[in-house]
Design a protein around this motif. Sequence first.
Motif, PDB file in Angstrom:
ATOM      1  N   LEU A 216     -32.463 -61.659  25.076  1.00 27.65           N
ATOM      2  CA  LEU A 216     -32.175 -61.164  26.496  1.00 27.65           C
ATOM      3  C   LEU A 216     -32.110 -62.393  27.478  1.00 27.65           C
ATOM      4  O   LEU A 216     -31.565 -62.235  28.392  1.00 27.65           O
ATOM      5  CB  LEU A 216     -33.347 -60.284  26.720  1.00 27.65           C
ATOM      6  CG  LEU A 216     -33.550 -58.839  25.639  1.00 27.65           C
ATOM      7  CD1 LEU A 216     -34.677 -57.868  26.218  1.00 27.65           C
ATOM      8  CD2 LEU A 216     -32.303 -58.282  25.732  1.00 27.65           C
ATOM      9  N   SER A 217     -33.124 -63.335  27.298  1.00 26.40           N
ATOM     10  CA  SER A 217     -33.095 -64.367  28.320  1.00 26.40           C
ATOM     11  C   SER A 217     -31.473 -64.959  28.363  1.00 26.40           C
ATOM     12  O   SER A 217     -31.179 -65.517  29.510  1.00 26.40           O
ATOM     13  CB  SER A 217     -33.974 -65.428  27.813  1.00 26.40           C
ATOM     14  OG  SER A 217     -35.127 -64.989  27.470  1.00 26.40           O
ATOM     15  N   GLY A 218     -31.009 -65.239  27.256  1.00 29.40           N
ATOM     16  CA  GLY A 218     -29.635 -65.593  27.388  1.00 29.40           C
ATOM     17  C   GLY A 218     -28.809 -64.818  28.117  1.00 29.40           C
ATOM     18  O   GLY A 218     -28.026 -65.448  28.905  1.00 29.40           O
TER      19      GLY A 218
ATOM     20  N   GLN B 243     -31.495 -56.303  19.708  1.00 27.15           N
ATOM     21  CA  GLN B 243     -31.301 -56.896  21.264  1.00 27.15           C
ATOM     22  C   GLN B 243     -30.268 -56.493  22.088  1.00 27.15           C
ATOM     23  O   GLN B 243     -30.206 -57.172  23.284  1.00 27.15           O
ATOM     24  CB  GLN B 243     -31.344 -58.566  20.811  1.00 27.15           C
ATOM     25  CG  GLN B 243     -32.388 -59.019  20.146  1.00 27.15           C
ATOM     26  CD  GLN B 243     -33.416 -59.104  20.687  1.00 27.15           C
ATOM     27  OE1 GLN B 243     -33.484 -59.484  21.903  1.00 27.15           O
ATOM     28  NE2 GLN B 243     -34.613 -58.766  20.040  1.00 27.15           N
ATOM     29  N   GLN B 244     -29.584 -55.480  21.892  1.00 24.11           N
ATOM     30  CA  GLN B 244     -28.326 -55.186  22.252  1.00 24.11           C
ATOM     31  C   GLN B 244     -28.691 -54.294  23.703  1.00 24.11           C
ATOM     32  O   GLN B 244     -29.871 -53.332  23.612  1.00 24.11           O
ATOM     33  CB  GLN B 244     -27.481 -54.354  21.504  1.00 24.11           C
ATOM     34  CG  GLN B 244     -26.527 -55.026  20.674  1.00 24.11           C
ATOM     35  CD  GLN B 244     -25.333 -54.364  20.291  1.00 24.11           C
ATOM     36  OE1 GLN B 244     -25.370 -53.123  19.865  1.00 24.11           O
ATOM     37  NE2 GLN B 244     -24.383 -55.223  20.020  1.00 24.11           N
ATOM     38  N   PRO B 245     -28.145 -54.620  24.804  1.00 26.98           N
ATOM     39  CA  PRO B 245     -28.167 -53.660  26.114  1.00 26.98           C
ATOM     40  C   PRO B 245     -27.610 -52.258  25.912  1.00 26.98           C
ATOM     41  O   PRO B 245     -26.785 -52.162  24.832  1.00 26.98           O
ATOM     42  CB  PRO B 245     -27.263 -54.438  27.246  1.00 26.98           C
ATOM     43  CG  PRO B 245     -26.538 -55.340  26.506  1.00 26.98           C
ATOM     44  CD  PRO B 245     -27.038 -55.581  25.126  1.00 26.98           C
ATOM     45  N   VAL B 246     -27.950 -51.460  26.715  1.00 27.53           N
ATOM     46  CA  VAL B 246     -27.489 -49.898  26.409  1.00 27.53           C
ATOM     47  C   VAL B 246     -26.180 -49.511  26.160  1.00 27.53           C
ATOM     48  O   VAL B 246     -25.597 -49.006  25.612  1.00 27.53           O
ATOM     49  CB  VAL B 246     -28.179 -48.879  27.102  1.00 27.53           C
ATOM     50  CG1 VAL B 246     -27.549 -49.105  28.853  1.00 27.53           C
ATOM     51  CG2 VAL B 246     -28.150 -47.761  26.811  1.00 27.53           C
ATOM     52  N   THR B 247     -25.362 -50.366  26.920  1.00 21.81           N
ATOM     53  CA  THR B 247     -23.692 -50.206  26.924  1.00 21.81           C
ATOM     54  C   THR B 247     -23.169 -50.484  25.406  1.00 21.81           C
ATOM     55  O   THR B 247     -22.481 -49.846  25.058  1.00 21.81           O
ATOM     56  CB  THR B 247     -23.067 -50.975  27.832  1.00 21.81           C
ATOM     57  OG1 THR B 247     -23.511 -52.511  27.861  1.00 21.81           O
ATOM     58  CG2 THR B 247     -23.188 -50.485  29.435  1.00 21.81           C
ATOM     59  N   ALA B 248     -23.766 -51.585  24.896  1.00 22.70           N
ATOM     60  CA  ALA B 248     -23.073 -51.958  23.701  1.00 22.70           C
ATOM     61  C   ALA B 248     -23.722 -50.929  22.561  1.00 22.70           C
ATOM     62  O   ALA B 248     -23.284 -50.466  21.704  1.00 22.70           O
ATOM     63  CB  ALA B 248     -23.713 -53.364  23.156  1.00 22.70           C
ATOM     64  N   ALA B 249     -24.932 -50.239  22.835  1.00 22.12           N
ATOM     65  CA  ALA B 249     -25.609 -49.679  21.793  1.00 22.12           C
ATOM     66  C   ALA B 249     -24.905 -48.338  21.986  1.00 22.12           C
ATOM     67  O   ALA B 249     -24.719 -47.536  20.852  1.00 22.12           O
ATOM     68  CB  ALA B 249     -27.057 -49.299  22.157  1.00 22.12           C
ATOM     69  N   LEU B 250     -24.495 -47.604  23.017  1.00 20.34           N
ATOM     70  CA  LEU B 250     -23.694 -46.405  23.412  1.00 20.34           C
ATOM     71  C   LEU B 250     -22.516 -46.633  22.266  1.00 20.34           C
ATOM     72  O   LEU B 250     -22.155 -45.502  21.564  1.00 20.34           O
ATOM     73  CB  LEU B 250     -23.233 -46.257  24.637  1.00 20.34           C
ATOM     74  CG  LEU B 250     -24.153 -45.449  25.396  1.00 20.34           C
ATOM     75  CD1 LEU B 250     -23.449 -45.186  26.917  1.00 20.34           C
ATOM     76  CD2 LEU B 250     -24.516 -44.077  24.718  1.00 20.34           C
TER      77      LEU B 250
ATOM     78  N   LEU C 141     -34.510 -50.257  27.629  1.00 20.65           N
ATOM     79  CA  LEU C 141     -35.425 -51.314  28.063  1.00 20.65           C
ATOM     80  C   LEU C 141     -34.775 -52.650  28.052  1.00 20.65           C
ATOM     81  O   LEU C 141     -35.033 -53.531  29.028  1.00 20.65           O
ATOM     82  CB  LEU C 141     -36.799 -51.367  26.914  1.00 20.65           C
ATOM     83  CG  LEU C 141     -37.860 -52.179  27.661  1.00 20.65           C
ATOM     84  CD1 LEU C 141     -38.497 -51.556  28.577  1.00 20.65           C
ATOM     85  CD2 LEU C 141     -39.045 -52.468  26.271  1.00 20.65           C
ATOM     86  N   ASN C 142     -34.055 -52.911  26.942  1.00 19.13           N
ATOM     87  CA  ASN C 142     -33.291 -54.405  27.166  1.00 19.13           C
ATOM     88  C   ASN C 142     -32.509 -54.460  28.337  1.00 19.13           C
ATOM     89  O   ASN C 142     -32.584 -55.569  29.060  1.00 19.13           O
ATOM     90  CB  ASN C 142     -32.222 -54.071  25.777  1.00 19.13           C
ATOM     91  CG  ASN C 142     -33.010 -54.459  24.533  1.00 19.13           C
ATOM     92  OD1 ASN C 142     -34.296 -54.863  24.310  1.00 19.13           O
ATOM     93  ND2 ASN C 142     -32.533 -54.383  23.492  1.00 19.13           N
TER      94      ASN C 142
END
Lengths: 285, 368, 309
Positions: free
Chosen positions: A147-149, A230-237, A80-81
Amino acid sequence: MRDTSFAPGRILIYLIVSLIAAAYLVPIIVVVLNSLRTSEEIAQTSMIGWPQRWAWSNYGIAWADFCVAQTCAGIRPYMLNSALVTIPATIISTLLGAVAGYAVSLWRFPGDRWIYGIVTLGLFLPQQMRLLPWTIVLRDVGLINTLSGLVMIHTIQGLSFTTLFCRNYYVAIPQELIRAARVDGAGFYRIFWRIVLPLSPPILIVTVIWQFTHIWNEFLYGVTFTTGQQQPVTAALIALTAAVADIPQYGVQSAAVMIAALPTLLVYVFGGRYFVRGLTAGAVK
Amino acid sequence: MAALTIRDVYKRFHSVEVLKGIDLEMDSGDFTVLVGPSGCGKSTLLNIIAGLERQSSGNIEIGGRIVDNIAPRDRDIAMVFQSYALYPSMTVRQNITFGMECRNVPRVQRDEAVGRVAKLLQIEALLDRKPGQLSGGQRQRVAMGRALVRDPLLFLFDEPLSNLDAQLRAEMRIEIKLLHQRLGSTIVYVTHDQIEAMTLATRIAVMRQGVVQQFADPETVYNRPANLFVARFMGAPPMNTLAARLEATRGRTVAVIGYGEAAIRFPVPPEAEGWNGRDVVLGIRPECIAEPTRHFSDLPGAVTTIVASVEMVEPTGAETIVVLRLGDERALGRVSPDVRHRLSETAQFAVDTRKISLFDPASGDRIT
Amino acid sequence: MTHAVPAAVQLSRQGTLSALRRLPEYLTIWVPLLLSAGHLVSFALWTIWVSFTPSTLLPVSGWVGLRNYTSVMATRNWTIAFDNLLLFGSGFVLLSLLIGLVLAILLDQRIRGENVLRSIFLYPMAVSFVVTGTVWSWLLNPGLGIQKLVNGLGWTAFRFDWLIDRDMAIWTIVIAAVWQSSGFAMALFLAGLRSVDADLVKAAQIDGAGPIRLYRRVILPTLWPITVTVVVIQLQFAITTFDLVRALTGGGPGIATLLPALVVYDFMFQRGLLARGAAAAVLMLLTLLAVLLPYAAWQYAQRRKAARA
């Protein structure tokens, strides 16, 4: 055009090409199969193998239950992020780039060459040169770990690409068309809206696909400027694969990898032509 | 009142002067053709009149109003472009009404205007098509329609026929001329094609390297070119320009080409007397050199018969072009296709000397 | 003439009015362009400035000359990263060029299923480096991937353990990177092959050139401008590689697969040495310029040549 009569040679060609193609497909096949195998099965044999028992539940777990760094909500929040960053940043940067590209290609204004030249330098300036300044800007405007950042960063950085793509497309629009519209009484906005924009779908699709894939796949800013939820999925992976090092859950991880890769793969499958055009357009700067 | 006045207009791109002091005045109803080789500045001048480019100095006045600081949309002009510049995403109808849309003309009025123009140009059946679905000739008509619908003070045409094939071009030429006669509009028309200039114009401005060489009606430009450039540019095949010298013989001034026995003499107007004994360039149109039976005029002295050898023959069907040797020079003549010359034979030719032009070899300017 | 005076007055008024009316246009044009250009210039200059200050956790002013540069270059991390970059860059660029060219030539033989094959060779470009790195880390993991598979099939002596081998680990990154972007080289080469003048090929065939000579003497020479472009783009990618290493080896084993981008990140965000991180980033930029500036000069010369011809 080329010699086509040499039959044994052609068989060899098909053989080589098919072998290489198979090699290219191995990673995705392996991941897809693994995403459907249980972790025990993978641990006993290897990553590479046919599922003995189809473990469809891997996807459910990866999506909603899996634990990443102390939170157990699967990769859904991170997906979602990524969507909340990628979609607005793609749309805004494409629109601004279209207008900017229109201005620099079809209008003359003082300093146009210069400003465009500097904007295209953005294609080359490595992210590492911008990391610290972005940190400070995000801190000062209070958008760190939001996320706005990330939307802001990707929008402004994306402008270099979107402006370049649109500008290179719009320069092919005949100047006479613009002149005719000016004699007809149309101004800057009306010419854009009524004449240039209706001609733009091909380049807008290329630009949107390019921006979408790049922002979705981006990692460095995501990992630098956001943490935890707040992390996007690449970072979460990365966090996910690191977190489970003690108890490997390769089936579920493979499912997570597939989910994370799916949006851009789908874009590739359905917009492949435009994707390739973007790649080559970006190459021939 | 002048419909268009161009006063001392200069245009510089960086250090290059493209227009060097253009002065032209056109009356209402004039069909003015700007003609010249590519790079002579004619299109730049048209763009300046339209307000699409700004002159470096000088003024443009349209309908008695100085328009130098007025945007193209407010100059009361309409323009037809070389590429037609039809908006690809709009239908023919939308293309034609776009100008009215920009001016917030009510829909009823727009529809009425489209109907009128479509009928005039016979494009009613095309109104709902997109430009991509039209042939070259149809696009050309739509481009004209877009201009005609506006009923402006001034029409500007920028090489509107150059993208058509030869046959269509000839048809459209006639049609444009008919339209002009019917509507009585004021037109400035740019072309590099001197036939278009001759057939369409009421006034021709011949341009070269940013300077107007001659601005006059077609007949004057053709028969009394102001200088050697105009003489050679207008007309196909071009005017013969031969080195000659003026001599006084028996109280009359004659132009002599060649020396001694082979010298050929043409009577020239008495105004050229001041050039007696000096070198000149003699200009004579190929159609003024023909077979000896050709009847040019009954006036005494108007026709001179010469003897010349035929170097080459080019039959075109309607007539035959012959290449003659006059002294050290070559000249073209246009003879009836019934006359059959053999190569290298010597033959007689009638020359209509009334239309001889004389030029100063140094400056190229016309003497008489 | 009597018209001229009032007309002119009206004009000048209209002039300022129209300038005001056009203000929104100017804003629409300039705001995005200035945002983009402004951030590029100011960010680059700021980072360069920081690299000359004694900043550690926070940016501070001051001037330390080239001290940050000398100390960065003296660290083992940097020397290893730079050596790795040379290995990785040359290995990756050469391999992806070679594979891309071979694929392009094969696909250019008017074979069936070209579209499908092309899609297969290019799909890795649509995937993130993180995904690529993760997947290849599994495949190359000796206890999990290819080695385990082969061992399990009966060849128990088979070893493919570059991932945990300090000397060979950098080549795993080459493998993954080549997998990901050789398709891109193929796409550019194929476009180049397709734009070779068909008459040129016919002429060569009439001259009696066989397929190999045709490629070697006639077709491939026309490709070399594209080759230069491909090399430059791949080098640009190699110099800035970050995600792939993070996901594939994490820089390990130990620090065996560090690359400059990882060193920059380490200085800036893990050790809190902003100035050194900035200096390392500037060094990256200089490396990039060492590639890009000659390329720009070459392109400029090509364009001048084309303009003169």
